[in-house]
Design an enzyme around this catalytic site. Structure first.
Site, PDB file in Angstrom:
ATOM      1  N   SER A   1       4.751   7.516  10.159  1.00  0.00           N
ATOM      2  CA  SER A   1       4.871   8.307  11.388  1.00  0.00           C
ATOM      3  C   SER A   1       4.762   7.405  12.620  1.00  0.00           C
ATOM      4  O   SER A   1       4.131   6.339  12.583  1.00  0.00           O
ATOM      5  CB  SER A   1       3.760   9.350  11.424  1.00  0.00           C
ATOM      6  OG  SER A   1       2.508   8.698  11.344  1.00  0.00           O
ATOM      7  N   THR A   2       5.347   7.867  13.706  1.00  0.00           N
ATOM      8  CA  THR A   2       5.281   7.115  14.961  1.00  0.00           C
ATOM      9  C   THR A   2       3.834   6.965  15.412  1.00  0.00           C
ATOM     10  O   THR A   2       3.414   5.896  15.874  1.00  0.00           O
ATOM     11  CB  THR A   2       6.137   7.827  16.037  1.00  0.00           C
ATOM     12  OG1 THR A   2       7.494   7.844  15.568  1.00  0.00           O
ATOM     13  CG2 THR A   2       6.073   7.119  17.374  1.00  0.00           C
ATOM     14  N   GLU A   3       3.056   8.022  15.224  1.00  0.00           N
ATOM     15  CA  GLU A   3       1.652   8.008  15.665  1.00  0.00           C
ATOM     16  C   GLU A   3       0.880   6.858  14.993  1.00  0.00           C
ATOM     17  O   GLU A   3       0.216   6.065  15.666  1.00  0.00           O
ATOM     18  CB  GLU A   3       1.047   9.364  15.287  1.00  0.00           C
ATOM     19  CG  GLU A   3      -0.340   9.575  15.781  1.00  0.00           C
ATOM     20  CD  GLU A   3      -0.952  10.838  15.162  1.00  0.00           C
ATOM     21  OE1 GLU A   3      -0.256  11.572  14.440  1.00  0.00           O
ATOM     22  OE2 GLU A   3      -2.151  11.049  15.402  1.00  0.00           O
TER      23      GLU A   3
ATOM     24  N   GLU B   1       9.351   1.271  10.814  1.00  0.00           N
ATOM     25  CA  GLU B   1      10.366   2.313  10.573  1.00  0.00           C
ATOM     26  C   GLU B   1       9.641   3.639  10.738  1.00  0.00           C
ATOM     27  O   GLU B   1       8.807   3.997   9.905  1.00  0.00           O
ATOM     28  CB  GLU B   1      10.923   2.197   9.143  1.00  0.00           C
ATOM     29  CG  GLU B   1      11.645   0.895   8.854  1.00  0.00           C
ATOM     30  CD  GLU B   1      13.021   0.817   9.488  1.00  0.00           C
ATOM     31  OE1 GLU B   1      13.499   1.830  10.019  1.00  0.00           O
ATOM     32  OE2 GLU B   1      13.604  -0.280   9.456  1.00  0.00           O
TER      33      GLU B   1
ATOM     34  N   LYS C   1       0.858  -1.190   0.000  1.00  0.00           N
ATOM     35  CA  LYS C   1       0.000   0.000   0.000  1.00  0.00           C
ATOM     36  C   LYS C   1       0.890   1.235   0.000  1.00  0.00           C
ATOM     37  O   LYS C   1       1.484   1.593   1.012  1.00  0.00           O
ATOM     38  CB  LYS C   1      -0.945   0.049   1.205  1.00  0.00           C
ATOM     39  CG  LYS C   1      -2.084   1.019   0.896  1.00  0.00           C
ATOM     40  CD  LYS C   1      -2.655   1.760   2.055  1.00  0.00           C
ATOM     41  CE  LYS C   1      -1.973   2.985   2.522  1.00  0.00           C
ATOM     42  NZ  LYS C   1      -1.991   4.155   1.611  1.00  0.00           N
ATOM     43  N   PRO C   2       1.005   1.894  -1.160  1.00  0.00           N
ATOM     44  CA  PRO C   2       1.790   3.137  -1.181  1.00  0.00           C
ATOM     45  C   PRO C   2       1.016   4.263  -0.496  1.00  0.00           C
ATOM     46  O   PRO C   2      -0.183   4.126  -0.230  1.00  0.00           O
ATOM     47  CB  PRO C   2       1.957   3.428  -2.682  1.00  0.00           C
ATOM     48  CG  PRO C   2       0.943   2.598  -3.395  1.00  0.00           C
ATOM     49  CD  PRO C   2       0.399   1.565  -2.449  1.00  0.00           C
TER      50      PRO C   2
HETATM   51  P1  NAP Z   1       1.996   8.239   7.733  1.00  0.00           P
HETATM   52  O1  NAP Z   1       0.960   9.278   7.698  1.00  0.00           O
HETATM   53  O2  NAP Z   1       2.206   7.502   9.006  1.00  0.00           O
HETATM   54  O3  NAP Z   1       1.627   7.205   6.554  1.00  0.00           O
HETATM   55  C1  NAP Z   1       2.475   6.143   6.194  1.00  0.00           C
HETATM   56  C2  NAP Z   1       1.668   5.102   5.438  1.00  0.00           C
HETATM   57  O4  NAP Z   1       0.701   4.520   6.328  1.00  0.00           O
HETATM   58  C3  NAP Z   1       0.865   5.679   4.271  1.00  0.00           C
HETATM   59  O5  NAP Z   1       0.785   4.724   3.243  1.00  0.00           O
HETATM   60  C4  NAP Z   1      -0.504   5.877   4.922  1.00  0.00           C
HETATM   61  O6  NAP Z   1      -1.570   5.952   4.003  1.00  0.00           O
HETATM   62  C5  NAP Z   1      -0.588   4.629   5.774  1.00  0.00           C
HETATM   63  N1  NAP Z   1      -1.573   4.703   6.843  1.00  0.00           N
HETATM   64  C6  NAP Z   1      -2.154   5.799   7.396  1.00  0.00           C
HETATM   65  N2  NAP Z   1      -3.037   5.423   8.343  1.00  0.00           N
HETATM   66  C7  NAP Z   1      -3.014   4.078   8.409  1.00  0.00           C
HETATM   67  C8  NAP Z   1      -3.689   3.099   9.181  1.00  0.00           C
HETATM   68  N3  NAP Z   1      -4.582   3.448  10.112  1.00  0.00           N
HETATM   69  N4  NAP Z   1      -3.425   1.791   8.984  1.00  0.00           N
HETATM   70  C9  NAP Z   1      -2.511   1.421   8.063  1.00  0.00           C
HETATM   71  N5  NAP Z   1      -1.842   2.297   7.274  1.00  0.00           N
HETATM   72  C10 NAP Z   1      -2.078   3.610   7.456  1.00  0.00           C
HETATM   73  O7  NAP Z   1       3.419   8.789   7.303  1.00  0.00           O
HETATM   74  P2  NAP Z   1       3.770   9.731   6.064  1.00  0.00           P
HETATM   75  O8  NAP Z   1       3.266  11.088   6.380  1.00  0.00           O
HETATM   76  O9  NAP Z   1       3.367   9.064   4.804  1.00  0.00           O
HETATM   77  O10 NAP Z   1       5.375   9.708   6.102  1.00  0.00           O
HETATM   78  C11 NAP Z   1       6.107  10.529   6.929  1.00  0.00           C
HETATM   79  C12 NAP Z   1       6.540   9.803   8.185  1.00  0.00           C
HETATM   80  O11 NAP Z   1       7.237   8.606   7.826  1.00  0.00           O
HETATM   81  C13 NAP Z   1       7.529  10.602   9.015  1.00  0.00           C
HETATM   82  O12 NAP Z   1       7.215  10.480  10.366  1.00  0.00           O
HETATM   83  C14 NAP Z   1       8.870   9.930   8.729  1.00  0.00           C
HETATM   84  O13 NAP Z   1       9.840  10.094   9.720  1.00  0.00           O
HETATM   85  C15 NAP Z   1       8.450   8.514   8.569  1.00  0.00           C
HETATM   86  N6  NAP Z   1       9.462   7.771   7.805  1.00  0.00           N
HETATM   87  C16 NAP Z   1      10.277   6.890   8.464  1.00  0.00           C
HETATM   88  C17 NAP Z   1      11.271   6.203   7.779  1.00  0.00           C
HETATM   89  C18 NAP Z   1      12.185   5.228   8.482  1.00  0.00           C
HETATM   90  O14 NAP Z   1      12.820   4.429   7.803  1.00  0.00           O
HETATM   91  N7  NAP Z   1      12.279   5.253   9.803  1.00  0.00           N
HETATM   92  C19 NAP Z   1      11.442   6.417   6.415  1.00  0.00           C
HETATM   93  C20 NAP Z   1      10.604   7.322   5.776  1.00  0.00           C
HETATM   94  C21 NAP Z   1       9.605   7.988   6.486  1.00  0.00           C
HETATM   95  P3  NAP Z   1      -2.057   7.410   3.485  1.00  0.00           P
HETATM   96  O15 NAP Z   1      -0.990   7.918   2.634  1.00  0.00           O
HETATM   97  O16 NAP Z   1      -3.299   7.115   2.751  1.00  0.00           O
HETATM   98  O17 NAP Z   1      -2.294   8.242   4.715  1.00  0.00           O
END
Ligand code: NAP
Length: 483
Positions: free
Chosen positions: A230-232, A251, A176-177
C-alpha cells in the site's frame, strides 16, 4: 487436528522463530486453518540478513560466471514448471484464487525466471573513450543483500519479479511475504535448493510487517529494499530507507481508469473490462476500477456491463468454472463493505452487487458479490480511493479532453486502458494519461519483457524487463590510463 508447521527458511534450513511463536494461515474460501507459520522476531531477521550478507561477501555467488548463474535461474524455472500444480494449489487455497487463474500465475512465475536466465549475460557495462589519456570501463556491480517485501494479492508472481532480477545480478536476498499468504514463498525456498541454488542466497522470513518487515527495512546490512504494497506503508518504508541511504523501489496502490470511446468494439471491451476490475476479486493494483464512458454509449455500456456482472460465477476457487473467488480475509471484506456504505451514502447509485452470501457453502468464506455504481462524480471517495475489492464506478464523459482530465484526477498513476478504433486519438490519450502503464483495446498490464510500475503515488522504480536489472545493480567506473 494438528496443522502442518512451516518454519523460516534461513541458510537452507527450516527453523522455528527465536521465541517459538507461530501464527495461523487461513483458507479464504472456508475460514479453515491451512498451516501454522513461524513468526519471525527481529533476531530472526538479523540472522537471515547476516546469512545473506555472509553468502554475498564470500564472493562465490556474485563471482559465479554469468552464464552459470543464468543456467541456475533456468533450472529454477524448470523446477517451478515441474511443481506447477502443487504451487497453483497452494496459491489458490491460500489466496482464494480461482484455480485456473492460479495456474496462469505459476506459469508466469516460471516465465519470469526464464526471462532473467536469458538476460543475465546480456546486461553489462560499457567502454567509454573519455579523453586522450585513457579509457573508462563501467561494470554493473551487484548491490549486496536485497530485502524483498511482498503483498498478499499475487504472492509468488510479485516475489518472482523481485527475486529473479536480484539473483540474476549476483545479489543475495531476504524475502518477507505477506502475513496472510506466506506459503508459496516458503515452497519456493525449498524448490530453489532442489534446483541447486547455494544455501543462504535466498532466505524467507515470515512474520508481521511491523516486526519482521520493519526489522528488515532498518537492518544496516540491507543495501536495497524492493517493496510492493500500500502507498501508506510504502511512505514509511521510504522514510526508513532514507536513514540508511538504501536504494528503494516501491510498487504501490492504484485507481486506474478504463476509458471507453463510442467507437470501441463493445463486445471485446465489455468482457475485458469486466475482468480488468473483478480479476482476483478486485484485489489487483492494476484494477481498472473507474470506467469512463463516452456519453453517447453510456446507457448501452452500463446495461451490458451490469447484465454480465450479474452472471459472474462467484464461488469455490477449486471449481474450474469459477470466475471470482472470495476476498483474502474477513477484514478485507469489511473494508470493501465500508466503501459500499460510503458509495451508498455519497449519493452514488448501486445497480447490483455488494452483498454477502449468507447461505450455502459461500457463507463460510469471505465472499462478496461484485458491485457496479453509476451517478458518481470524480470527487467522491469511491472514485478517489483504492478500494481493492470487486467494486467499480462508471461515469460518462463528453470530450477527449474531459476523459483525460477525469483519468488524471486521482493521486495514483499505475495502469489503465483505453478503447477506440481511432489511432490518432489512441496515441494522443495514451500520451496524456499520467500513468506508468496503459493498454489500448486491451486490459493487459503485465508483460515480463516491459517495465512495470507507476507514477505519482503509485510508486517509484520499475520491475520486469531489462529495466529491473538496473534497480538491482550499480555502476562502477574504472579509468585505465594509456601509459
Ligand atoms: P501492505 O499492507 O502495505 O503490506 C505489504 C507488505 O508490507 C506485507 O508483506 C506487509 O506485511 C509488509 N509491511 C507492513 N508493514 C510494514 C512495515 N512497517 N515495514 C515493512 N513492511 C511492512 O499491502 P497489502 O495489503 O499486503 O497489499 C495490498 C496493497 O498492495 C494495495 O495497495 C495494492 O495496490 C498494492 N500492490 C501494488 C502492486 C504494484 O505493483 N504497484 C502490486 C500488488 C499490490 P504484513 O502482511 O505482515 O502486514
Amino acid at each position: 487436528m494438528t496443522q502442518p508447521f512451516e518454519g523460516l527458511a534461513i541458510g537452507g534450513k527450516r527453523l522455528p522463530s527465536a521465541d517459538g511463536r507461530t501464527t495461523a494461515v487461513y483458507e479464504p474460501a472456508t475460514g479453515d486453518v491451512l498451516a501454522q507459520v513461524a513468526q519471525a522476531t527481529a533476531a530472526d531477521v538479523d540472522q537471515a540478513v547476516r546469512m545473506a550478507h555472509e553468502r554475498f561477501s564470500t564472493g562465490a555467488w556474485k563471482q559465479m560466471r554469468s552464464r552459470e548463474r543464468g543456467q541456475l535461474l533456468q533450472r529454477i524455472a524448470n523446477k517451478i514448471r515441474e511443481k506447477a500444480e502443487l504451487l497453483a494449489q497452494i496459491e489458490s487455497r491460500n489466496g482464494g484464487k480461482p484455480i485456473s487463474a492460479a495456474r496462469g500465475e505459476i506459469g508466469a512465475v516460471a516465465n519470469t525466471f526464464e526471462y532473467y536466465a536469458g538476460a543475465v549475460n546480456k546486461f553489462h557495462g560499457q567502454t567509454i573513450p573519455g579523453n586522450a589519456n585513457g579509457t573508462v570501463m563501467t561494470f554493473r556491480e551487484p548491490l549486496g543483500v536485497c530485502a524483498l517485501i511482498v503483498p498478499w494479492n499475487f504472492p509468488l508472481v510479485i516475489a518472482g519479479w523481485k527475486i529473479a532480477p536480484a539473483l540474476a545480478m549476483g545479489n543475495t536476498v531476504v524475502i518477507k511475504p505477506a502475513s496472510v499468504t506466506p506459503l508459496s514463498a516458503l515452497a519456493l525456498a525449498d524448490l530453489v535448493l532442489e534446483a541447486g541454488l547455494p544455501e543462504g542466497v535466498l532466505n524467507v522470513v515470515t512474520g508481521s510487517g511491523s516486526v519482521a518487515g520493519s526489522a528488515l527495512v532498518t537492518h544496516p546490512l540491507v543495501r536495497k529494499i524492493s517493496f510492493t504494497g500500500s502507498t501508506e506503508i510504502g511512505v514509511g518504508v521510504m522514510k526508513q530507507a532514507a536513514e540508511g541511504i538504501k536504494r528503494v523501489s516501491l510498487e504501490l496502490g492504484g485507481k486506474s481508469a478504463n476509458i471507453v470511446f463510442a467507437d470501441a468494439n463493445l463486445d471485446v471491451c465489455i468482457e475485458s473490462s469486466l475482468f480488468s476490475v473483478y480479476d482476483n476479486a478486485g484485489q489487483d493494483c492494476c484494477s481498472r476500477s473507474r470506467i469512463l464512458v463516452e456519453r453517447s454509449i453510456m446507457d448501452e455500456f452500463v446495461e451490458r456491463f451490469v447484465n454480465r456482472t450479474r452472471t459472474m460465477k462467484v464461488g469455490n476457487p477449486a471449481d474450474e468454472q469459477t470466475e471470482m473467488g472470495p476476498l483474502i480475509t474477513p477484514q478485507q471484506r469489511e473494508s470493501v463493505l465500508n466503501y459500499i456504505h460510503i458509495g451508498d451514502s455519497e449519493g452514488a447509485k448501486r445497480l447490483c452487487g455488494g452483498e454477502v452470501p449468507t447461505s450455502g457453502d459461500l457463507a463460510r468464506g469471505n465472499y462478496l458479490t461484485p458491485a457496479v455504481y453509476v451517478n458518481v462524480t470524480s470527487g467522491m471517495r469511491i472514485m478517489q480511493e483504492e478500494i481493492f475489492g470487486p467494486m467499480v464506478c462508471i461515469m460518462p464523459f463528453d470530450s477527449e479532453a474531459e476523459a483525460v482530465q477525469f483519468a488524471n484526477d486521482t493521486p495514483y498513476g499505475l495502469s489503465g486502458s483505453l478503447w477506440t478504433r481511432d489511432i490518432g486519438r489512441a496515441l494522443r490519450v495514451a500520451r496524456a494519461v499520467e500513468t506508468g502503464m496503459l493498454s489500448i483495446n486491451s486490459s493487459s498490464s503485465v508483460h515480463i519483457e516491459a517495465p512495470f510500475g507507476g507514477v505519482k503515488h503509485s510508486g517509484l522504480g520499475r520491475e520486469q524487463g531489462m529495466t529491473a536489472l538496473e534497480h538491482y545493480s550499480e555502476y562502477k567506473s574504472v579509468f585505465i590510463a594509456n601509459d
